[in-house]
Design an enzyme around this catalytic site. Structure first.
Site, PDB file in Angstrom:
ATOM      1  N   LYS A   1     -19.697  -3.890  48.579  1.00  0.00           N
ATOM      2  CA  LYS A   1     -18.765  -2.964  49.227  1.00  0.00           C
ATOM      3  C   LYS A   1     -19.526  -1.874  49.974  1.00  0.00           C
ATOM      4  CE  LYS A   1     -15.338  -3.404  45.509  1.00  0.00           C
ATOM      5  NZ  LYS A   1     -14.636  -2.666  44.416  1.00  0.00           N
TER       6      LYS A   1
ATOM      7  N   GLU B   1     -10.178  -6.012  36.836  1.00  0.00           N
ATOM      8  CA  GLU B   1     -10.156  -7.412  36.425  1.00  0.00           C
ATOM      9  C   GLU B   1      -9.987  -7.505  34.917  1.00  0.00           C
ATOM     10  OE1 GLU B   1     -10.645 -11.271  38.444  1.00  0.00           O
ATOM     11  OE2 GLU B   1     -10.471  -9.199  39.135  1.00  0.00           O
TER      12      GLU B   1
ATOM     13  N   CYS C   1     -10.252 -37.655   3.366  1.00  0.00           N
ATOM     14  CA  CYS C   1     -11.371 -37.955   4.270  1.00  0.00           C
ATOM     15  C   CYS C   1     -12.558 -37.049   3.939  1.00  0.00           C
ATOM     16  CB  CYS C   1     -10.958 -37.743   5.719  1.00  0.00           C
ATOM     17  SG  CYS C   1     -12.316 -37.996   6.895  1.00  0.00           S
TER      18      CYS C   1
ATOM     19  N   ARG D   1      -1.899  -9.903  40.479  1.00  0.00           N
ATOM     20  CA  ARG D   1      -2.105  -9.957  41.926  1.00  0.00           C
ATOM     21  C   ARG D   1      -0.981 -10.714  42.622  1.00  0.00           C
ATOM     22  NH1 ARG D   1      -4.097 -13.240  45.792  1.00  0.00           N
ATOM     23  NH2 ARG D   1      -5.088 -12.212  47.578  1.00  0.00           N
TER      24      ARG D   1
ATOM     25  N   CYS E   1      -7.377 -37.683  11.846  1.00  0.00           N
ATOM     26  CA  CYS E   1      -7.453 -38.537  10.667  1.00  0.00           C
ATOM     27  C   CYS E   1      -6.349 -38.074   9.724  1.00  0.00           C
ATOM     28  CB  CYS E   1      -8.819 -38.413   9.995  1.00  0.00           C
ATOM     29  SG  CYS E   1      -8.880 -39.216   8.378  1.00  0.00           S
TER      30      CYS E   1
ATOM     31  N   LYS F   1     -18.874  -9.828  40.176  1.00  0.00           N
ATOM     32  CA  LYS F   1     -17.573 -10.451  40.471  1.00  0.00           C
ATOM     33  C   LYS F   1     -17.105 -11.177  39.210  1.00  0.00           C
ATOM     34  CE  LYS F   1     -15.165 -13.248  43.900  1.00  0.00           C
ATOM     35  NZ  LYS F   1     -14.500 -14.146  42.942  1.00  0.00           N
TER      36      LYS F   1
ATOM     37  N   SER G   1      -7.572 -10.611  49.333  1.00  0.00           N
ATOM     38  CA  SER G   1      -8.679 -11.422  48.817  1.00  0.00           C
ATOM     39  C   SER G   1      -9.957 -11.012  49.548  1.00  0.00           C
ATOM     40  CB  SER G   1      -8.383 -12.912  49.021  1.00  0.00           C
ATOM     41  OG  SER G   1      -8.117 -13.158  50.384  1.00  0.00           O
TER      42      SER G   1
END
Length: 665
Positions: free
Chosen positions: A287, A171, A429, A137, A424, A116, A83
């Site tokens: 980074k 990701e 309706c 992960r 409903c 991110k 992490s």
């Protein structure tokens, strides 16, 4: 043609489709139309079925259809997926920079700033350029094998442009537009909506039926190469370029910064821009660019020392619930909506927030009069995230489940024990009919111009129709009762209604409003069954055997046609003269065969969709972008940038009159 030649043709098709996948999903720069792409894919599917001995687990066809899994097995990561430490303020970023420089004994350090993405981390392994496995992960030491589901993500290649054995990480996420689309359908169908795009991604990637994953259009950004020195990479910036070169989608907003001030400036810039993106981000990942520096800095047991997450401030504000409104959707689902004291949230005034369903209200213990925190899910959709209970005065009112429909007063309830929505149950309706009518008359369905939302509401309120099929039985006398409609408008609407009787079958299917059946699925069904009658008689096994039709869709189709009201609507459409069968291909002319058209501007005699259908019916093709392969640019009023592009490339430009002459001569 012998089998060797068929194998070569299959390989050639795979390479061609992979190239177009890369152009579309990675570069966002397609060079062929969706129709052309679908034809290539259909041809490959047919050849692979005919010659199963040439099966490949990395074929582009593995991205359609799906498998039902027993579960997800656990697999050890090659190196831990750590992490990140995080911060929310500039001072701590400056301290991070000073610490890095001190540990390295240098005066300057370059950083790569990456968005991110708020999704699900994934590790992808390839051998000789072929996709092998995808791991979640998990706890960072071992993850779950989610390979079958990841194969369905179109931006993740099953074959690389180079025959490398490599592991990369990135990701997976759900774009905001897909998140909104899913939640809208979920609420209409009485299913539990997802709270945010990250939860939607996590819930999707752990589906045991991978065909569901294929339909939810997840996306990806890849940002990390395991053991980069093997590939001669010396910096993270080089690694990002390398990843794109071998076929992965990388985030276009990544930035190379030569000092910490550049990092802070970029963070401020993206703090403002984040709501303009079609994916949810919650900060930047900073980074150290140089891999040699990264190795020297090393990691703690929890996180690398060479990276940090620079989080954005939360997009939320305090408001008060003034009241609750109840909305009724097309399928009768009653959705509670909180009416709020107006607040400014990220530059827009928010006055309402969906409460999704009554289980959500109970879970959050939300009451009228409560002070609440409102947040924008995905930076776009206002939702109540928590109640400020310490501000309660005792005068707050609990929100009760309605005992009757707020529109028609009819009975309410659940249609199954599993669903969370209250509906409903009155088939007549008017609110349900209004929402269905909006779909029925839309451009994607029967395309009845003149029947906008307000006119539809007036027609339903005047009780001129009891269901969507009644639109084909309206008379001039009926429409004369609608305020705001003159004789000319009435004549135009009736002309459009008459014209709509010859609507193509796939658009008829869209108009019926079968849950989860959109344009692509409707086209598949129309091509397969050729008529509403045949479709209505299809079995579950028959439907699920069709490429692109999953269990959920099949179930909805069967349930829809079992309904007695549906049967009545179909009978009325048929009696009104609405065409419920697809024209055979033998009726197609080849007048425009081999010609490729691009369309721009507005036309007097046709809609753009009608122009497209005419061209395709006469054997031509319609693409979205002008290229050297385009034969004609068909120009209407107010053409866009395609006109200039056609001039530059020397593409023949024709107007509406010239097009009419071309199709009549």
């Amino acid at each position: 043609m012998d089998k060797k030649k068929f194998k070569e043709e299959i390989e050639k098709l795979r390479e061609e489709i992979e190239y177009h996948n890369y152009r579309y999903y990675v570069l966002a720069d397609p060079v062929i139309s969706d129709e052309e792409y679908d034809k290539l894919l259909k041809k490959l599917i047919e050849l692979e079925k005919k010659y199963p001995e040439f099966y490949s687990p990395t074929s582009p066809t593995q991205k359609v259809g799906g498998k039902v899994l027993d579960g997800f097995k656990k697999v050890m990561h090659s190196i831990p997926m750590l992490s990140l430490d995080n911060t929310y303020n500039e001072e701590e970023i400056k301290e991070f920079d000073e610490r890095i420089k001190k540990l390295l004994g240098v005066n300057e350090v370059e950083y790569v700033c990456e968005l991110k993405i708020d999704g699900i981390s994934v590790a992808l392994r390839y051998e000789n350029g072929q996709f092998v496995t995808a791991l979640s992960r998990g706890d960072g030491i071992e993850g779950e094998d989610i390979s079958e589901n990841v194969k369905k993500i179109k931006s993740i290649p099953l074959r690389l442009f180079k025959n490398l054995t490599i592991e990369v990480r990135g990701e997976i996420f759900m774009p905001v537009k897909e998140f909104e689309k899913y939640n809208k359908i979920a609420e209409e169908e009485g299913l539990q909506p997802f709270a945010n795009p990250r939860n939607a991604t996590a819930g999707t990637i752990r589906q045991l039926d991978s065909s569901i994953v294929a339909k939810r259009n997840l996306d990806s950004f890849i940002y990390y190469v395991v053991n980069p020195e093997i590939y001669g990479l010396k910096t993270q910036w080089e690694a990002l370029k390398f990843l794109k070169e071998i076929g992965f989608k990388t985030n276009p907003y990544s930035r190379l910064c030569h000092d910490v001030n550049c990092v802070i400036d970029f963070w401020k810039e993206m703090t403002k821009k984040r709501t303009q993106l079609d994916y949810w981000i919650d900060g930047l990942v900073i980074k150290v660019n140089n891999f040699e520096y990264q190795r020297k800095l090393g990691e703690t047991a929890k996180a690398p020392r060479w990276a940090i997450a620079f989080k954005f401030p939360s997009i939320k504000a305090e408001s008060k619930i003034l009241n609750i409104e109840l909305n009724v959707g097309r399928t009768g689902v009653i959705t509670p909506v909180a009416v709020l004291e107006p607040i400014n949230l990220e530059g827009s005034i928010v006055k309402r927030a969906s409460l999704h369903n009554f289980d959500y209200i109970k879970e959050k213990d939300i009451r009228i009069g409560d002070h609440v925190y409102v947040e924008k899910a995905g930076g776009i959709i206002p939702q109540i995230v928590s109640v400020i209970k310490e501000k309660r005065t005792g005068k707050e009112l609990e929100i009760e489940i309605p005992k009757s429909c707020p529109i028609c007063g009819g009975k309410v309830g659940k249609i199954s024990e599993e669903e969370v929505a209250i509906r409903c149950l009155n088939p007549h309706c008017p609110q349900k009919l209004k929402r269905h009518m909006e779909i029925f008359v839309s451009k994607s369905a029967f395309n009845i111009s003149g029947l906008g939302e307000k006119i539809v509401e007036k027609i339903v309120d005047a009780r001129l129709i009891n269901d969507v099929a009644d639109i084909f039985y309206l008379t001039p006398f009926d429409l004369a009762q609608i305020s705001g409609l003159g004789q000319k408008s009435i004549a135009n609407i009736l002309e459009q209604i008459e014209k709509a009787k010859n609507t193509p079958l796939y658009r008829v299917i869209i108009g019926l409003g079968i849950p989860l059946v959109g344009e692509k699925t409707a086209k598949i069904l129309a091509d397969k069954f050729k008529s509403i009658k045949a479709l209505s008689q299809a079995s579950y096994d028959e439907l699920t055997s069709i490429e692109g039709i999953g269990p959920e869709v099949a179930k909805n189709i069967i349930e829809y046609f079992k309904n007695e009201k549906t049967k009545e609507i179909i009978r009325k459409l048929e009696n009104a003269g609405v065409k419920l069968e697809q024209e055979e291909d033998t009726k197609k002319s080849s007048k425009l065969a081999g010609l490729t058209f691009v369309i721009t501007g507005k036309f007097n005699s046709f809609t753009r969709e009608e122009v497209k259908e005419i061209i395709e019916k006469l054997g031509g093709k319609v693409t979205n972008t002008v290229s050297s392969k385009t034969d004609y640019l068909l120009v209407g009023e107010k053409p866009g940038s395609k006109y200039q592009k056609a001039l530059e490339l020397g593409v023949k430009i024709i107007n509406e009159d010239e097009f009419k002459k071309m199709i009549i001569d």
